[in-house]
Design a protein around this motif. Structure first.
Motif, PDB file in Angstrom:
ATOM      1  N   ARG A 147       0.828  -0.899   0.247  1.00  0.00           N
ATOM      2  CA  ARG A 147       0.121  -0.013  -0.331  1.00  0.00           C
ATOM      3  C   ARG A 147       0.559   1.554  -0.032  1.00  0.00           C
ATOM      4  NH1 ARG A 147      -3.528  -3.384   3.816  1.00  0.00           N
ATOM      5  NH2 ARG A 147      -2.280  -2.079   5.012  1.00  0.00           N
ATOM      6  N   ALA A 148       1.566   1.460   0.882  1.00  0.00           N
ATOM      7  CA  ALA A 148       3.067   2.215   1.048  1.00  0.00           C
ATOM      8  C   ALA A 148       3.284   2.889  -0.559  1.00  0.00           C
ATOM      9  CB  ALA A 148       3.857   2.323   1.954  1.00  0.00           C
ATOM     10  N   SER A 149       4.386   1.789  -1.284  1.00  0.00           N
ATOM     11  CA  SER A 149       4.344   1.244  -2.515  1.00  0.00           C
ATOM     12  C   SER A 149       3.700   2.306  -3.318  1.00  0.00           C
ATOM     13  CB  SER A 149       4.799   0.677  -3.000  1.00  0.00           C
ATOM     14  OG  SER A 149       5.891  -0.108  -2.309  1.00  0.00           O
ATOM     15  N   LEU A 150       2.759   2.039  -3.123  1.00  0.00           N
ATOM     16  CA  LEU A 150       1.296   1.785  -4.925  1.00  0.00           C
ATOM     17  C   LEU A 150       0.766   3.776  -4.524  1.00  0.00           C
ATOM     18  CD1 LEU A 150      -0.957   1.591  -6.946  1.00  0.00           C
ATOM     19  CD2 LEU A 150      -2.274   0.627  -4.975  1.00  0.00           C
ATOM     20  N   GLY A 151       1.146   3.866  -2.810  1.00  0.00           N
ATOM     21  CA  GLY A 151       0.342   5.120  -2.917  1.00  0.00           C
ATOM     22  C   GLY A 151       1.501   6.194  -2.953  1.00  0.00           C
ATOM     23  N   LEU A 152       2.671   6.307  -2.820  1.00  0.00           N
ATOM     24  CA  LEU A 152       3.837   7.103  -2.904  1.00  0.00           C
ATOM     25  C   LEU A 152       4.220   6.904  -4.503  1.00  0.00           C
ATOM     26  CD1 LEU A 152       6.248   8.434  -2.731  1.00  0.00           C
ATOM     27  CD2 LEU A 152       7.958   6.129  -2.397  1.00  0.00           C
ATOM     28  N   ALA A 153       3.859   5.474  -5.598  1.00  0.00           N
ATOM     29  CA  ALA A 153       3.421   5.594  -6.595  1.00  0.00           C
ATOM     30  C   ALA A 153       3.073   6.633  -7.345  1.00  0.00           C
ATOM     31  CB  ALA A 153       3.661   4.657  -7.820  1.00  0.00           C
ATOM     32  N   HIS A 154       1.263   6.770  -7.053  1.00  0.00           N
ATOM     33  CA  HIS A 154       0.447   7.533  -7.347  1.00  0.00           C
ATOM     34  C   HIS A 154       0.821   9.305  -6.798  1.00  0.00           C
ATOM     35  CE1 HIS A 154      -2.598   4.932  -6.884  1.00  0.00           C
ATOM     36  NE2 HIS A 154      -1.953   4.637  -8.046  1.00  0.00           N
ATOM     37  N   SER A 155       1.409   9.068  -5.708  1.00  0.00           N
ATOM     38  CA  SER A 155       1.681  10.972  -5.586  1.00  0.00           C
ATOM     39  C   SER A 155       3.249  11.220  -5.989  1.00  0.00           C
ATOM     40  CB  SER A 155       2.246  11.127  -4.348  1.00  0.00           C
ATOM     41  OG  SER A 155       1.075  10.577  -3.437  1.00  0.00           O
ATOM     42  N   TYR A 156       4.136   9.840  -7.098  1.00  0.00           N
ATOM     43  CA  TYR A 156       4.767  10.287  -7.474  1.00  0.00           C
ATOM     44  C   TYR A 156       4.820  10.689  -9.121  1.00  0.00           C
ATOM     45  CZ  TYR A 156       9.832  10.384  -9.590  1.00  0.00           C
ATOM     46  OH  TYR A 156      10.755  10.251  -9.718  1.00  0.00           O
ATOM     47  N   SER A 157       4.310  10.169  -9.501  1.00  0.00           N
ATOM     48  CA  SER A 157       3.583  10.514 -11.360  1.00  0.00           C
ATOM     49  C   SER A 157       2.907  11.831 -10.981  1.00  0.00           C
ATOM     50  CB  SER A 157       2.899   9.345 -11.533  1.00  0.00           C
ATOM     51  OG  SER A 157       3.558   7.977 -11.346  1.00  0.00           O
ATOM     52  N   ARG A 158       1.649  12.073  -9.837  1.00  0.00           N
ATOM     53  CA  ARG A 158       1.332  13.247 -10.311  1.00  0.00           C
ATOM     54  C   ARG A 158       2.144  14.067  -9.565  1.00  0.00           C
ATOM     55  NH1 ARG A 158      -3.098  10.744  -6.829  1.00  0.00           N
ATOM     56  NH2 ARG A 158      -1.745  11.770  -4.492  1.00  0.00           N
ATOM     57  N   SER A 159       3.362  14.486  -9.247  1.00  0.00           N
ATOM     58  CA  SER A 159       4.527  15.615  -8.990  1.00  0.00           C
ATOM     59  C   SER A 159       4.349  16.072 -10.476  1.00  0.00           C
ATOM     60  CB  SER A 159       4.824  14.775  -7.376  1.00  0.00           C
ATOM     61  OG  SER A 159       5.702  14.000  -8.088  1.00  0.00           O
ATOM     62  N   LYS A 160       4.986  14.850 -11.193  1.00  0.00           N
ATOM     63  CA  LYS A 160       5.674  14.845 -12.557  1.00  0.00           C
ATOM     64  C   LYS A 160       4.684  15.076 -13.589  1.00  0.00           C
ATOM     65  CE  LYS A 160       9.711  13.303 -11.077  1.00  0.00           C
ATOM     66  NZ  LYS A 160      10.806  14.564 -11.266  1.00  0.00           N
ATOM     67  N   VAL A 161       3.603  14.841 -13.616  1.00  0.00           N
ATOM     68  CA  VAL A 161       2.375  15.376 -14.413  1.00  0.00           C
ATOM     69  C   VAL A 161       2.540  16.956 -14.350  1.00  0.00           C
ATOM     70  CG1 VAL A 161      -0.209  14.845 -14.886  1.00  0.00           C
ATOM     71  CG2 VAL A 161       1.334  13.073 -14.751  1.00  0.00           C
ATOM     72  N   LYS A 162       2.228  17.374 -13.158  1.00  0.00           N
ATOM     73  CA  LYS A 162       1.878  18.335 -12.996  1.00  0.00           C
ATOM     74  C   LYS A 162       2.634  19.901 -13.301  1.00  0.00           C
ATOM     75  CE  LYS A 162      -0.820  18.112  -8.413  1.00  0.00           C
ATOM     76  NZ  LYS A 162      -0.643  18.383  -7.313  1.00  0.00           N
ATOM     77  N   PHE A 163       3.962  19.311 -13.182  1.00  0.00           N
ATOM     78  CA  PHE A 163       5.317  20.170 -13.797  1.00  0.00           C
ATOM     79  C   PHE A 163       4.798  20.318 -15.752  1.00  0.00           C
ATOM     80  CE2 PHE A 163       7.493  20.738 -10.469  1.00  0.00           C
ATOM     81  CZ  PHE A 163       8.049  19.543  -9.622  1.00  0.00           C
ATOM     82  N   ASN A 164       4.469  19.119 -15.930  1.00  0.00           N
ATOM     83  CA  ASN A 164       4.128  19.221 -17.145  1.00  0.00           C
ATOM     84  C   ASN A 164       3.127  19.817 -17.948  1.00  0.00           C
ATOM     85  OD1 ASN A 164       6.591  17.452 -17.918  1.00  0.00           O
ATOM     86  ND2 ASN A 164       4.524  15.867 -18.388  1.00  0.00           N
ATOM     87  N   VAL A 165       2.123  19.806 -17.078  1.00  0.00           N
ATOM     88  CA  VAL A 165       0.881  20.553 -17.148  1.00  0.00           C
ATOM     89  C   VAL A 165       1.646  21.935 -17.719  1.00  0.00           C
ATOM     90  CG1 VAL A 165      -1.499  21.475 -15.839  1.00  0.00           C
ATOM     91  CG2 VAL A 165      -1.102  18.829 -16.524  1.00  0.00           C
ATOM     92  N   ASN A 166       2.035  22.385 -16.354  1.00  0.00           N
ATOM     93  CA  ASN A 166       3.002  24.085 -16.304  1.00  0.00           C
ATOM     94  C   ASN A 166       3.050  24.648 -17.214  1.00  0.00           C
ATOM     95  OD1 ASN A 166       1.314  23.921 -14.070  1.00  0.00           O
ATOM     96  ND2 ASN A 166       2.905  23.600 -12.866  1.00  0.00           N
ATOM     97  N   ARG A 167       3.734  23.604 -17.971  1.00  0.00           N
ATOM     98  CA  ARG A 167       4.522  24.175 -19.917  1.00  0.00           C
ATOM     99  C   ARG A 167       3.455  24.170 -20.786  1.00  0.00           C
ATOM    100  NH1 ARG A 167       9.204  20.410 -21.155  1.00  0.00           N
ATOM    101  NH2 ARG A 167       9.448  21.787 -22.690  1.00  0.00           N
TER     102      ARG A 167
END
Length: 319
Positions: A147-167
């Protein structure tokens, strides 16, 4: 020289110590065979220290730093507290730390003066630790780790996607592609309106060629026999106050060679004309939005070649 292994998990940082160095260094194949057996691996490597993350935000910060090869304060303090002879005072180099990432190894070596290695048997040891990590740490269940791995994976992916959206150039690329699609669709639909309504009023298409104005005229005129001199004002409003064109339309309606059309057929033509009008008005709003974006993101390019051509260049170049 003592070999320690750093393992980064979704639950926290763990430090392992190698206990059978000669066997590990000489018989990597045997160690690979033994990895599935926790009783055998526990004799090869043992848990020295484990520091869990206090929150999901702390885990995400650590994951972002590790992906960039940055030694943050949390990991730095963990290593200084648990390595027996770590730090810049270790001039004899009695401690060697095994890590997977070369950038992180360089950062640890530069800041703490610890000798780091990424060579064998470090990758095999970390594979074994990953396989049996839940068994090494007390009170850590396999499901909790998943569960910890899955939660961290989702959070990490969202943080990377946010950077792309700002472009903002991504928005320009999507906008120009949508404009191209709309242009093709509007032309196709407007041609169908002209063909359909042309059976009733064929002379209109020779007087007005613009798709948007034609669709509006189709909606305003409806049955051609309803046109009279009183209709001139409404026609002029659609034709940008062109009185001459408005009079031509009225005169053409009186001598038209078109077929009579039923009410249900006219209703369908009107509905389709409405769709063309709505699409064209949306295309105009989208064009204004694209102009604003281009002046904000690439003002020099817009001045040189125009907003549309500039947007196409950005689209071909890619984000």
């Amino acid at each position: 020289m003592s070999l320690f292994v750093l393992y980064e998990s979704a639950s926290g940082f763990a430090l392992f110590e190698q206990t059978e160095s000669d066997e590990i260094g000489q018989f990597l194949e045997e160690m690979q065979d033994a990895m599935a057996d926790i009783s055998r691996m526990s004799k090869v490597i043992k848990l020295k220290a484990f520091m869990p993350f206090k929150s999901a935000e702390e885990a995400l910060t650590a994951a972002n730093d590790l992906s960039e090869g940055i030694l943050n304060e949390y990991l730095k303090n963990f290593l200084e507290m648990n390595l027996p002879t770590g730090g810049k005072k270790d001039k004899k180099g009695k401690v060697q730390l095994g890590v997977l990432d070369t950038k992180l190894a360089s950062a640890i070596s530069d800041e703490l003066g610890i000798s780091c290695t990424t060579k064998d048997p470090v990758p095999e040891l970390i594979r074994a630790v990953r396989l049996h990590f839940a068994k090494y740490v007390k009170k850590l269940e396999e499901n909790d780790l998943t569960r910890a791995s899955l939660g961290l994976a989702h959070s990490y992916s969202r943080s990377k996607v946010k950077f792309n959206v700002n472009r903002q150039d991504n928005m320009i690329i999507q906008c120009i592609c949508l404009l191209d699609t709309l242009d093709k669709d509007i032309n196709t639909f407007a041609m169908r309106v002209k063909e359909w309504y042309g059976w009733h009023f064929p002379e209109l298409v020779k007087i007005v060629g613009d798709n948007y104005k034609y669709a509006r005229l189709c909606k305003a005129i409806k049955v051609r026999t309803s046109l009279s001199d009183e209709s001139l004002d409404a026609l002029q409003e659609i034709l940008d106050d062109d009185e001459g064109l408005a009079k031509q339309i009225v005169e053409a309606s009186k001598t038209s060679m078109g077929y009579d059309i039923s009410d249900i057929d006219m209703l369908n033509i009107q509905t389709f004309a409405d769709r063309v009008i709505n699409l064209e008005e949306y295309r105009q709003r989208l064009r204004e939005y694209l102009n604003q974006r281009m002046h904000s993101v690439a003002p020099n390019l817009s001045s040189l070649v125009g907003e549309i051509v500039g947007a196409r260049l950005i689209s071909h170049a890619g984000s």
